[in-house]
Write an enzyme that holds these catalytic residues in place. Structure first.
Site, mmCIF file in Angstrom:
data_model
loop_
_atom_site.group_PDB
_atom_site.id
_atom_site.type_symbol
_atom_site.label_atom_id
_atom_site.label_comp_id
_atom_site.label_asym_id
_atom_site.label_seq_id
_atom_site.Cartn_x
_atom_site.Cartn_y
_atom_site.Cartn_z
ATOM 1 N N GLU A 1 -4.524 2.873 6.467
ATOM 2 C CA GLU A 1 -4.283 3.148 5.233
ATOM 3 C C GLU A 1 -5.363 3.733 4.434
ATOM 4 O OE1 GLU A 1 -6.009 -0.198 2.306
ATOM 5 O OE2 GLU A 1 -5.541 -1.139 4.124
ATOM 6 N N SER B 1 -11.457 -0.023 3.887
ATOM 7 C CA SER B 1 -10.271 -0.247 4.430
ATOM 8 C C SER B 1 -9.700 0.172 4.822
ATOM 9 C CB SER B 1 -9.311 -1.229 4.029
ATOM 10 O OG SER B 1 -8.470 -2.199 5.076
ATOM 11 N N ARG C 1 0.506 -1.334 0.204
ATOM 12 C CA ARG C 1 -0.315 -0.203 -0.103
ATOM 13 C C ARG C 1 0.987 1.490 -0.538
ATOM 14 N NH1 ARG C 1 -2.443 -4.223 -1.771
ATOM 15 N NH2 ARG C 1 -3.989 -4.791 -0.365
#
Length: 302
Positions: free
Chosen positions: A295, A225, A176
């Protein structure tokens, strides 16, 4: 005509696209919360974006905005210029096993174009609620695949208005995360898949869609998320074990369906949502000793 940039008393460069002062961002993000952009720029094409950034005072911050799915815009708004790529950047073309995708194209459009062309390997993009620019920058992924597996190269306009090509290796992908420069805007990307049968590709896309529908609160005001999965662990399981399933702060709530999703159940402010996330992080740290990393991007002034 130029325009004055808030308190900076500085004339913005002329554009062929659309430039809006004090533009509300809440309608453009999934949480439906947060403040305004000092300026919102929707360029007519890549040249328009390059010329604008080249002429813009280097001290003015610039941020790209896709579908706003993985983003908390703080209530005080975003200073400087927010760049949003619209229809001119939302096209996808297939050639052999290669897909050329505009930075404003959705993951659904990329995966369906690939299916029609018999290109397998990018079905997972069906499940990423964002645009090419966002998931190229963040190495978006799901169901065992990520952008690092399929990206050939990306065309990026850097903050100084230079159009640069970054190869997969240049981007230096991690979980990520990428090394794309701050303030850079991904205007297009090239992905490479493998030969596949359209019917089989569609079946895999259907499987992914059904799995998401069953496990995630897709019809809610959410940011997707929330926390990165720590090494060898699942963020949702840590949140659940810390007793945070359903935890609330005002109209902000931890989803009972999927504990790694935060929800705006009514009129939550971005401050409510972010504070709830920090409370969850604190409870997880106390219960398991694990420090969860966000995130979701959090931008702007509190």
């Amino acid at each position: 005509m130029g325009a004055l940039l808030g308190q900076r008393k500085m004339t913005l460069p002329p554009v062929r696209g659309k430039l809006t002062a004090n533009a509300p961002l809440a309608p453009l993000v999934w949480f439906k919360a947060g403040g305004a952009a000092e300026w919102l720029f929707e360029p007519a094409d890549t040249d328009d974006l390059c010329n604008f950034l080249r002429a813009l005072d280097p001290s003015v911050p610039v941020m790209g905005l896709g579908l706003g799915s993985n983003l908390i815009v703080r209530d005080g708004g975003v200073p400087g210029v927010v760049v949003r790529l619209g229809k001119p950047f939302a096209k996808v073309a297939a050639d052999g096993l290669t897909l050329t995708c505009g930075g404003g194209a959705s993951g659904i459009l990329v995966s369906s174009t690939a299916r029609d062309a018999g290109i397998a390997g990018v079905e997972f993009l069906r499940s990423i609620p964002g645009t090419v620019g966002g998931f190229v920058r963040m190495n978006g992924g799901a169901y065992g695949r990520e952008v690092a597996d399929v990206l050939v190269e990306a065309q990026v306009v850097t903050r100084d208005g230079t159009l640069t090509t970054f190869s997969n290796a240049d981007v230096n992908y991690r979980y990520r995360h990428s090394d794309l420069p701050e303030g850079a805007i991904v205007v297009s990307a090239t992905f490479r898949g493998e030969t596949g049968d359209p019917a089989s590709i569609q079946a895999e896309m259907d499987r992914i869609a059904a799995a998401r529908e069953a496990s995630q609160p897709l019809r809610s005001k959410t940011g997707g998320s929330t926390f990165k999965n720590p090494d060898g662990r699942k963020a949702w399981a840590l949140v659940d074990a810390a007793g945070c399933r359903g935890l609330r702060k005002g109209d902000a709530q931890v989803s009972e369906k999927h504990c790694n999703f935060l929800l705006n159940t009514g009129n939550a402010t971005s401050a409510d949502i972010e504070a709830l996330g920090e409370e969850v992080r604190g409870k997880v740290l106390a219960q398991s000793g694990v420090t969860l990393e966000w995130e979701i991007q959090r931008v702007g002034r509190a």
